[in-house]
Write a protein that holds these residues in place. Structure first.
Motif, PDB file in Angstrom:
ATOM      1  N   ARG A 140      46.255   3.622 -46.656  1.00 40.07           N
ATOM      2  CA  ARG A 140      45.116   3.449 -45.735  1.00 40.07           C
ATOM      3  C   ARG A 140      45.257   2.225 -44.822  1.00 40.07           C
ATOM      4  O   ARG A 140      44.868   2.254 -43.661  1.00 40.07           O
ATOM      5  N   ASP A 141      45.797   1.129 -45.364  1.00 38.11           N
ATOM      6  CA  ASP A 141      45.849  -0.111 -44.589  1.00 38.11           C
ATOM      7  C   ASP A 141      47.132  -0.272 -43.774  1.00 38.11           C
ATOM      8  O   ASP A 141      47.307  -1.265 -43.081  1.00 38.11           O
ATOM      9  N   ASN A 142      48.039   0.697 -43.873  1.00 39.38           N
ATOM     10  CA  ASN A 142      49.268   0.599 -43.090  1.00 39.38           C
ATOM     11  C   ASN A 142      48.968   0.865 -41.615  1.00 39.38           C
ATOM     12  O   ASN A 142      48.112   1.690 -41.299  1.00 39.38           O
ATOM     13  N   ASP A 143      49.694   0.185 -40.743  1.00 40.42           N
ATOM     14  CA  ASP A 143      49.409   0.406 -39.324  1.00 40.42           C
ATOM     15  C   ASP A 143      50.656   0.824 -38.536  1.00 40.42           C
ATOM     16  O   ASP A 143      50.739   0.633 -37.332  1.00 40.42           O
ATOM     17  N   GLY A 144      51.624   1.410 -39.238  1.00 36.33           N
ATOM     18  CA  GLY A 144      52.795   1.956 -38.542  1.00 36.33           C
ATOM     19  C   GLY A 144      52.569   3.420 -38.201  1.00 36.33           C
ATOM     20  O   GLY A 144      51.444   3.838 -37.912  1.00 36.33           O
ATOM     21  N   LEU A 145      53.640   4.207 -38.278  1.00 37.43           N
ATOM     22  CA  LEU A 145      53.551   5.640 -37.960  1.00 37.43           C
ATOM     23  C   LEU A 145      52.453   6.343 -38.769  1.00 37.43           C
ATOM     24  O   LEU A 145      52.354   6.158 -39.982  1.00 37.43           O
ATOM     25  N   VAL A 146      51.650   7.151 -38.090  1.00 38.40           N
ATOM     26  CA  VAL A 146      50.702   8.026 -38.788  1.00 38.40           C
ATOM     27  C   VAL A 146      51.430   9.345 -39.054  1.00 38.40           C
ATOM     28  O   VAL A 146      51.849  10.028 -38.117  1.00 38.40           O
ATOM     29  N   LEU A 147      51.620   9.644 -40.326  1.00 36.61           N
ATOM     30  CA  LEU A 147      52.267  10.904 -40.711  1.00 36.61           C
ATOM     31  C   LEU A 147      51.161  11.869 -41.134  1.00 36.61           C
ATOM     32  O   LEU A 147      50.533  11.710 -42.178  1.00 36.61           O
ATOM     33  N   ASN A 148      50.932  12.844 -40.249  1.00 36.43           N
ATOM     34  CA  ASN A 148      49.754  13.695 -40.378  1.00 36.43           C
ATOM     35  C   ASN A 148      50.181  15.108 -40.785  1.00 36.43           C
ATOM     36  O   ASN A 148      50.847  15.798 -40.013  1.00 36.43           O
ATOM     37  N   PHE A 149      49.804  15.527 -41.985  1.00 36.39           N
ATOM     38  CA  PHE A 149      50.171  16.860 -42.463  1.00 36.39           C
ATOM     39  C   PHE A 149      49.080  17.870 -42.092  1.00 36.39           C
ATOM     40  O   PHE A 149      47.923  17.676 -42.451  1.00 36.39           O
ATOM     41  N   ALA A 150      49.483  18.935 -41.389  1.00 39.00           N
ATOM     42  CA  ALA A 150      48.550  20.033 -41.115  1.00 39.00           C
ATOM     43  C   ALA A 150      48.692  21.034 -42.260  1.00 39.00           C
ATOM     44  O   ALA A 150      49.700  21.732 -42.367  1.00 39.00           O
ATOM     45  N   LEU A 151      47.691  21.055 -43.115  1.00 38.24           N
ATOM     46  CA  LEU A 151      47.765  21.824 -44.365  1.00 38.24           C
ATOM     47  C   LEU A 151      46.581  22.776 -44.448  1.00 38.24           C
ATOM     48  O   LEU A 151      45.434  22.320 -44.352  1.00 38.24           O
ATOM     49  N   ASN A 152      46.852  24.034 -44.642  1.00 33.57           N
ATOM     50  CA  ASN A 152      45.798  25.051 -44.543  1.00 33.57           C
ATOM     51  C   ASN A 152      45.087  24.862 -43.206  1.00 33.57           C
ATOM     52  O   ASN A 152      43.864  24.836 -43.125  1.00 33.57           O
ATOM     53  N   TYR A 153      45.902  24.662 -42.179  1.00 38.70           N
ATOM     54  CA  TYR A 153      45.389  24.419 -40.833  1.00 38.70           C
ATOM     55  C   TYR A 153      45.490  25.689 -39.984  1.00 38.70           C
ATOM     56  O   TYR A 153      46.516  26.388 -40.006  1.00 38.70           O
ATOM     57  N   GLY A 154      44.426  25.981 -39.258  1.00 36.39           N
ATOM     58  CA  GLY A 154      44.426  27.056 -38.267  1.00 36.39           C
ATOM     59  C   GLY A 154      43.536  26.593 -37.135  1.00 36.39           C
ATOM     60  O   GLY A 154      42.420  26.118 -37.375  1.00 36.39           O
ATOM     61  N   SER A 155      44.022  26.715 -35.922  1.00 37.73           N
ATOM     62  CA  SER A 155      43.277  26.169 -34.795  1.00 37.73           C
ATOM     63  C   SER A 155      41.960  26.914 -34.546  1.00 37.73           C
ATOM     64  O   SER A 155      40.946  26.305 -34.228  1.00 37.73           O
TER      65      SER A 155
END
Ligand code: IPE
Ligand code: IPE
Ligand code: MG
Length: 254
Positions: A140-155
């Motif tokens: 939570r407190d890291n401020d480098g790359l945001v690694l964002n997983f799209a999981l059970n994602y549908g637009s």
């Protein structure tokens, strides 16, 4: 920011020589990691072997993104349509986030990576939810790359939920129709705290969006590769960035 850029033969050279962040480095890259099944089939292996092999491509590309100073990397990991696959394959795919984090969370933390997730988490198996939530809390407190997983994602699912939430807020007088504009819609999406993707990469040869980020990709640059995801490496990733660097984004202007 407009900067005069000296001529470099490769993106790598440019990045090494100048540690600046400007319009030529995509701030947010979204990837449709496709081709795991065909990678396995080509080798006479079961499809799940391709999904497992895909994990090593993920860590390689995350490291490359960190190195290039990319701010957000969104990875399409499991779509709302992927439930149509045989249960055994779905079960394997949904165990992979935990496997990936078990292997690499310490390394991600030491690289200052922050984990996030978008999608309908509640309908995922609890072990998947717990692994992701643990990683989100831990980074939570890291401020480098945001690694964002799209999981059970549908637009479409995301947009439908946003519409329902907006209607509910209107009924409860928390939102007035006058306030409703494009920015307001964006605020109701899973991606409300993220910039829109600058570059979309799809591996595996297909040229379609498969219900990924339909609203957010309105002005994104697209880059397609025939390479199957488990074989996708830093080399192809750099090619995509190099290609992006040559593009002129006009947003309808001149
Ligand atoms: C992408 O690879 C991974 C997921 C969709 C989860 P595929 O499993 O779609 O591989 P192909 O497209 O069948 O080769
Ligand atoms: C898109 O790939 C979803 C993910 C990579 C997670 P698919 O393999 O599910 O897409 P289609 O079915 O070929 O459109
Ligand atoms: Mg596929």
């Amino acid at each position: 920011m407009v900067m005069k850029i000296p001529f470099f033969n490769s993106y790598k050279q440019m990045n090494e020589a100048t540690q600046f962040h400007d319009d030529h480095v995509p701030e947010h890259i979204a990837i449709i990691m496709d081709g795991n099944g065909r990678w396995a089939k080509k080798r006479g292996l079961p499809r799940v072997a391709g999904h497992k092999e895909g994990i090593s491509a993920v860590i390689k590309i995350v490291k490359a993104a960190v190195k290039c100073n990319v701010k957000v990397l969104t990875l399409y990991t499991f779509s709302t349509e992927n439930w149509k696959r045989p249960k055994s394959e779905v079960d394997t795919i949904l165990r992979l986030p935990k496997e990936f984090l078990h292997l690499y969370l310490p390394e991600l933390i030491s690289n200052n990576v922050r984990i996030e997730a978008i999608g309908d988490m509640e309908n995922l198996p609890s072990h998947t939810q717990e692994a992701i939530q643990y990683a989100i809390n831990r980074t939570r407190d890291n401020d480098g790359l945001v690694l964002n997983f799209a999981l059970n994602y549908g637009s479409r699912h995301e947009l439908l939920n946003a519409m329902k939430a907006m209607l509910k807020d209107m009924n409860e007088a928390k939102l007035s129709p006058d306030e409703l504009d494009e920015q307001m819609v964006s605020r109701y999406l899973y991606t409300s705290n993220l910039p829109e993707p600058d570059l979309l990469i799809r591996t595996g040869g297909e040229r379609r969006l498969s219900n990924f980020l339909l609203w957010q990709l309105a002005y994104t640059e697209f880059w397609f590769s025939d390479v199957f995801w488990p074989d996708f490496s830093e080399k192809e990733f750099m090619e995509a960035l190099e290609d992006y660097r040559q593009r002129k984004r006009r947003y309808g202007g001149l």
